[in-house]
Structures are given as structure tokens and as C-alpha cells.
Scaffold this active site. Structure first.
Site, mmCIF file in Angstrom:
data_model
loop_
_atom_site.group_PDB
_atom_site.id
_atom_site.type_symbol
_atom_site.label_atom_id
_atom_site.label_comp_id
_atom_site.label_asym_id
_atom_site.label_seq_id
_atom_site.Cartn_x
_atom_site.Cartn_y
_atom_site.Cartn_z
ATOM 1 N N THR A 1 4.744 3.319 2.296
ATOM 2 C CA THR A 1 3.847 3.018 1.668
ATOM 3 C C THR A 1 3.620 2.242 0.486
ATOM 4 O O THR A 1 4.748 1.938 -0.186
ATOM 5 C CB THR A 1 2.612 4.518 1.806
ATOM 6 O OG1 THR A 1 2.595 4.841 3.014
ATOM 7 C CG2 THR A 1 1.097 3.999 1.456
ATOM 8 N N GLY B 1 2.788 10.223 1.157
ATOM 9 C CA GLY B 1 2.396 10.875 2.033
ATOM 10 C C GLY B 1 1.330 12.017 1.518
ATOM 11 O O GLY B 1 0.534 11.640 0.746
HETATM 12 O O1 DON Z 1 -2.256 7.541 5.243
HETATM 13 C C1 DON Z 1 -1.358 8.571 4.775
HETATM 14 O O2 DON Z 1 -1.698 9.482 4.342
HETATM 15 C C2 DON Z 1 -0.120 8.278 5.091
HETATM 16 N N1 DON Z 1 0.008 7.508 6.326
HETATM 17 C C3 DON Z 1 0.592 7.662 3.828
HETATM 18 C C4 DON Z 1 1.949 7.499 4.078
HETATM 19 C C5 DON Z 1 2.956 7.867 2.997
HETATM 20 O O3 DON Z 1 2.340 7.604 1.863
HETATM 21 C C6 DON Z 1 4.177 7.426 3.074
HETATM 22 N N2 DON Z 1 5.009 7.608 1.940
HETATM 23 N N3 DON Z 1 5.161 7.484 0.994
#
Ligand code: DON
Length: 557
Positions: free
Chosen positions: A367, A459
Site C-alpha cells: 500500500t 494493513g
Molecule cells: O484497505 C486496507 O485496509 C488494506 N487493503 C490496506 C493494505 C495495506 O496497507 C497493506 N500493507 N501495508
């Protein structure tokens, strides 16, 4: 416009030389990649405003950080326009295709089929990023979409040198990418990982971006590109239709707001849980004087606040176009006081006292986030995602677009865990056309003197990272300190404090254990926070990029 001469910084990468300046405008940009930061300054130099810069940075990240976000994904752009104090959240979150249903990732026995919501075309939801770019540019920008997309198109055509972080994330998803010839032909070299600093050119992606530049949302959501996407997805076992693409719309939402010790917090509203969980945790903590509290008790209290706020995430939060979310109640002072009264200063309250416990390790290293502010206070915080590194790993032939695997952010089965260890229920169950619950938390913090813009990937840990940074802002520290803070996290389930090396002293570890906490050090540092700050009194700007990543922060004045 200021009279201070432009600060000119030359960024050299193999084959790409970028000039960064601000042409007399004072602006701070922090993003996860130097070329994305440079893209923002490039459009400012063309006469763009911070919203045009946000379009340029978003699109550039889609090209130079394809592991983290992209046209095949979605995200949230939190905007503030100073002249009329206007604030909005552009919700460009992906939506479940209309053929999606709650059992789509279950086998005949009703068990979750491993990786079906994470790898390949069936894990991909309908992207919101292209619609978000067009909306942001047309409604809030000064330049044309084509001008703001120009740097990204150039990066895709000319190529850029891939760094170590890119290769690390690619390695994590190599096996999935190998399954899809189109993806392998873009990201692998003769079927293997490329060498560090080799050049990644993405001509199909350049063409797709050019289509969007020329035709706006129709360039992506209808016509021959949409045909290619739908055909590719269907042939690979997915369920997209042309109607799904045609009907995708971004939604402008009122951001959620709160006050913590005189600091105004503005953050993402549902479909992200980010703002609600962040403000709920801060509301709980507002009943303590953390400045006067010893460091151990402070960490215990912050953990207990995280536990309670994340618990409510799993109970109440989802897409508010589908469910009723008691946001007002969750963010009320009385509700926070009730939760606070269940916190003991000397003892952890096990999450099993709330409901059943499940063991799971959550990770998050992709992300992306960027932050922009100018010396009038106009600002953008944007967190963008395709979920796991390189999303679903799937690219439909002739598009250059890596599709997300954001369907995994739904709760495929009440009580089962997703890729971040979140256990949810009905509120976030799969329904056709629904947005899956996110943790993304693009955030503004404002007190009498300062305005901060911040956010991070990570995440489930996104919210706890922003919370720690907000508490650090409350201590009077600046962006440099927030991005460097050693991090710890509790998300209710699993009932664990996860912490980075250095976040807890030996004494704190022993004492927290004695209080009943379970602890686990993360195998590596996490997050990639990008933060900027504007001091309203001195009119100075600061910017910082997390040293855990390879981003770049610049202040041009
Ligand atoms: O929308 C969300 O919360 C996740 N899809 C975000 C994913 C994420 O931040 C992955 N890692 N760093």
C-alpha cells in the site's frame, strides 16, 4: 507566492533525471518514492495547485511503486481547501462485482479456500483509482488531467530503476506473478526476479494512462480497455462484467472529526475504519494525562485503548451504504468514558473477555501514502492500495494494470481471519456492489499553531501507527519524530502487543507481561509513514519520509 528563490533539487536515477523546484510556491510533499514526489513538484511548476499535485503523485506511484497501489486498485483522498475551509473525503475504494456473493471464497464444506481471495482474478474488486484521479483533477485541480498525468506517463514509457524494496516485495509475490504470463512478462526477467537497478518499462500502462488522460473515466471504465479487462478477468476465473466497470462511481463523504486535547483530528470515514478507530482510541485516551504518566503505564493505556477501538471495528464497521454504523455513538465522549471505565491501570483485560480469541500474525508492508501541504494550508492526505504486494498478481493482457486483491478485506466467513488477522462479522460480509472495510487512515491534525498531514500503509497496523504519531504530535514533536517512532500495535484479535525492535525496553516487556499482556516482536520494521507539517504562525513547512521505506520528502520554498 513567496519571494524566496526556488529550491532546486536534482534527482538522478538511471535514465530518469527529474528537476524538483517550487517556482516560488512554498509546498511540502512526502511520498513513498522520489519520482512520485518529483511528479508533484513538476505539476506545481506548471501552475498546478496541491490537488493537481495529488493527481500527479497518485498516478506516479501507480507506475513507480506497482507493488503498493495502482490503476487496478483504490484509495482515499482527504482534501482541505483553505479559502472556504472546505473538507472532503474522496472514497475511491474498490467495490465487489455484482456477481459477488458471501460464499464465493468457501468450499463445499463451507470452509474458506486458502488464497482464493488473495491471488488471481477472482480476488479483484472493481477499481476506484482511475475514477478517483479523474474526479480529483476535474473537480479540484487547475490543470488538465492530461497535464497532471504527464509525469506518470513518461515514467511508464521511459522506465525507472527498481530498488531493493521493490525487489523484496516482488519476491514475496513471485510465485503468484509467475502463474500469469502477462504479469510475468512485465515484472520478471526471463521468468526470474530482475537484478537490482534494472529498468522497468511499462508501455501498456503508459497507453492506459494516456487513454485516461484523453478520455477521462471512459478511457478506463468503458470502450476497448474495459473490454480487455473484463475478458482477461473472465478467462482467468473472475466475475467482472462491463456493467460493473461502467457503473463504478467514487463517493465524496464527510470526513470524521474529533478533538483530542485541543487538537482537531480529521480522517477517513467509512468505508474505511481508519478515522473512527483512530478517534475512538484518542477519545478513550483523552481521559488521562499522558504527559504526566510514566512510560510503561502510557504504553499499557495506549494498548488498552487500541484493543477497545479495534474491537468496535470488528463489530460495527463496514460500508455505510449497506449497513447502519453508529458513528455518532462510537465517537461520543460518553461512550469513550464507558470504555475507559473498564481499563485498569495495572492489568490487561484479555480480549477473550469481549469474545472468542484467534491466533494470527498480521503483516503489512505494501500500500502507499503521500502527504502534501502548501503555505496557505491547502492539503491532501491520500492512502492508496491494491492490498497485498502486487495485489492479486494478475494483469489482463494489453492493459498493464495490476489488479487488486482487495476482496480479501471483506470477511469471507464470520469469525474467520483475513490476510491481516482481522476477524469480522456481518457488517463487513461480501455483498454485490459493496465496498470492503479498509483500515486506511489519511489524517489531518490541527492545533492553534500547526497543521499536520500524515498517513501510512501497513494493513491493520495503519491505525495504530497514525495513533502513535498523533500522540507524538500532542507531545509537541514534528514529522521527523513521528515517522521514526518505534511502533507497537494491538488490534483486539489476536490478543497480542506486536512491537518493533526498540519499541519496548526490557523492563517494559517484563512489566507488560506481568500485567497480563502477551507480546511478540515483529520480524521486521513495518509501515512507511509520509508526513508534512505547516506552522501557521511562522509560515514554515516541514516534511519527513519514513526511513523504513525508500520515499522522499521535500520542502520547496
Ligand atoms: O484497505 C486496507 O485496509 C488494506 N487493503 C490496506 C493494505 C495495506 O496497507 C497493506 N500493507 N501495508
Amino acid at each position: 507566492m513567496s519571494n524566496i528563490p526556488s529550491l532546486v533539487i536534482m534527482l538522478m536515477t538511471v535514465f530518469v533525471s527529474v528537476q524538483v523546484s517550487a517556482k516560488g510556491q512554498k509546498v511540502a510533499i512526502a511520498s513513498a518514492h522520489p519520482l512520485a514526489t518529483a511528479a508533484g513538484f513538476e505539476v506545481l511548476n506548471k501552475g498546478g495547485n496541491v490537488f493537481d499535485a495529488a493527481v500527479a503523485v497518485t498516478a506516479a506511484l501507480a507506475v513507480v511503486e506497482p507493488s503498493g497501489s495502482g490503476l487496478g486498485g483504490g484509495g482515499y483522498w482527504l482534501l482541505h481547501r483553505e479559502k472556504d475551509s472546505f473538507e472532503t473525503l474522496i472514497d475511491g475504494r474498490e467495490k465487489a462485482p455484482m456477481a459477488a456473493h458471501k460464499n464465493m471464497y468457501l468450499d463445499k464444506e463451507g470452509k474458506v479456500v486458502e488464497n482464493l481471495s488473495l491471488d488471481g482474478a477472482l480476488s479483484a474488486a472493481i477499481p476506484g483509482m482511475p475514477a478517483g484521479l479523474v474526479h480529483l483533477s476535474e473537480k479540484y485541480g487547475k490543470l488538465t488531467l492530461s497535464e497532471s498525468l504527464a509525469p506518470a506517463i513518461r515514467y511508464a514509457q521511459t522506465g525507472f530503476a527498481v530498488g531493493e524494496r521493490y525487489l523484496k516485495l516482488l519476491k514475496l509475490r513471485e510465485a503468484v506473478i509467475k502463474k500469469f504470463p502477462t504479469s510475468a512478462s512485465i515484472f520478471l526477467q526471463d521468468g526470474s526476479l530482475p537484478k537490482p537497478y534494472s529498468i522497468l518499462r511499462q508501455p501498456d500502462l503508459a497507453r492506459t494512462l494516456t487513454r485516461i488522460a484523453d478520455s477521462g473515466r471512459d478511457g478506463f471504465y468503458s470502450g476497448c480497455l474495459a473490454d480487455k479487462l473484463v475478458e482477461g478477468v473472465k478467462n482467468a476465473g473472475g466475475i467482472w462484467t462491463k456493467e460493473d466497470l461502467k457503473s463504478y462511481q467514487v463517493i465524496e463523504r464527510k470526513p470524521v472529526t474529533g478533538i483530542y486535547k485541543g487538537i482537531r483530528i480529521t480522517s477517513a470515514a467509512p468505508s474505511s475504519s481508519g478515522g473512527v478507530v483512530l478517534i475512538e482510541a484518542l477519545n478513550i485516551l483523552s481521559g488521562y494525562d499522558l504527559k504526566k504518566t510514566d512510560e510503561l503505564t502510557r504504553k499499557h493505556l495506549v494498548t488498552e485503548a487500541m484493543r477497545r477501538a479495534y474491537h468496535d471495528r470488528s463489530l460495527y464497521l463496514g460500508d455505510e451504504d449497506f449497513i447502519n454504523i453508529p458513528v455518532k455513538r462510537l465517537l461520543s465522549d460518553d461512550y469513550a468514558a464507558g470504555l475507559r471505565s473498564t481499563i485498569r491501570l495495572d492489568k490487561a483485560l484479555p480480549s477473550t473477555q469481549f469474545s472468542g480469541e484467534i491466533e494470527q500474525q498480521a503483516e503489512g508492508i505494501n500500500t502507499t501514502h503521500f502527504s502534501i501541504i502548501d503555505d496557505e494550508g491547502n492539503r491532501v492526505a491520500a492512502t492508496l492500495s491494491i492490498n497485498f504486494p502486487f495485489g492479486s498478481g494478475f494483469v489482463a493482457a494489453g492493459t498493464g494494470v495490476v489488479l487488486n486483491d482487495e476482496m480479501d478485506d471483506f470477511d469471507s466467513l464470520p469469525g474467520a481471519m483475513n490476510g491481516y488477522g482481522f476477524v469480522g462479522g456481518i457488517a463487513n460480509s461480501i455483498e454485490p456492489g459493496k465496498r470492503m472495510l479498509s483500515s486506511m487512515a489519511p489524517t489531518f491534525l490541527e492545533n492553534d499553531t500547526d497543521v499536520a498531514v500524515l498517513g501510512t500503509p501497513g494493513g491493520s497496523r495503519i491505525i495504530s501507527m497514525v495513533l502513535l504519531a498523533a500522540l507524538d504530535f500532542a507531545k509537541g514533536n514534528g514529522p521527523d519524530s513521528w515517522v521514526k517512532l518505534p511502533r507497537f500495535h494491538h488490534q483486539f484479535m489476536p490478543d497480542l502487543i506486536e512491537y518493533e525492535s526498540g519499541a519496548l525496553s526490557d523492563y517494559e516487556i517484563a512489566s507488560l507481561k506481568a500485567m497480563g499482556h502477551q507480546l511478540k516482536q515483529t520480524p521486521y520494521p513495518y509501515g512507511d509513514m509520509q508526513a508534512v507539517l505547516f506552522n501557521k504562525k511562522t509560515k514554515t513547512l516541514l516534511a519527513a519520509s519514513d526511513n523504513r521505506g525508500e520515499g522522499r520528502a521535500f520542502v520547496a520554498e
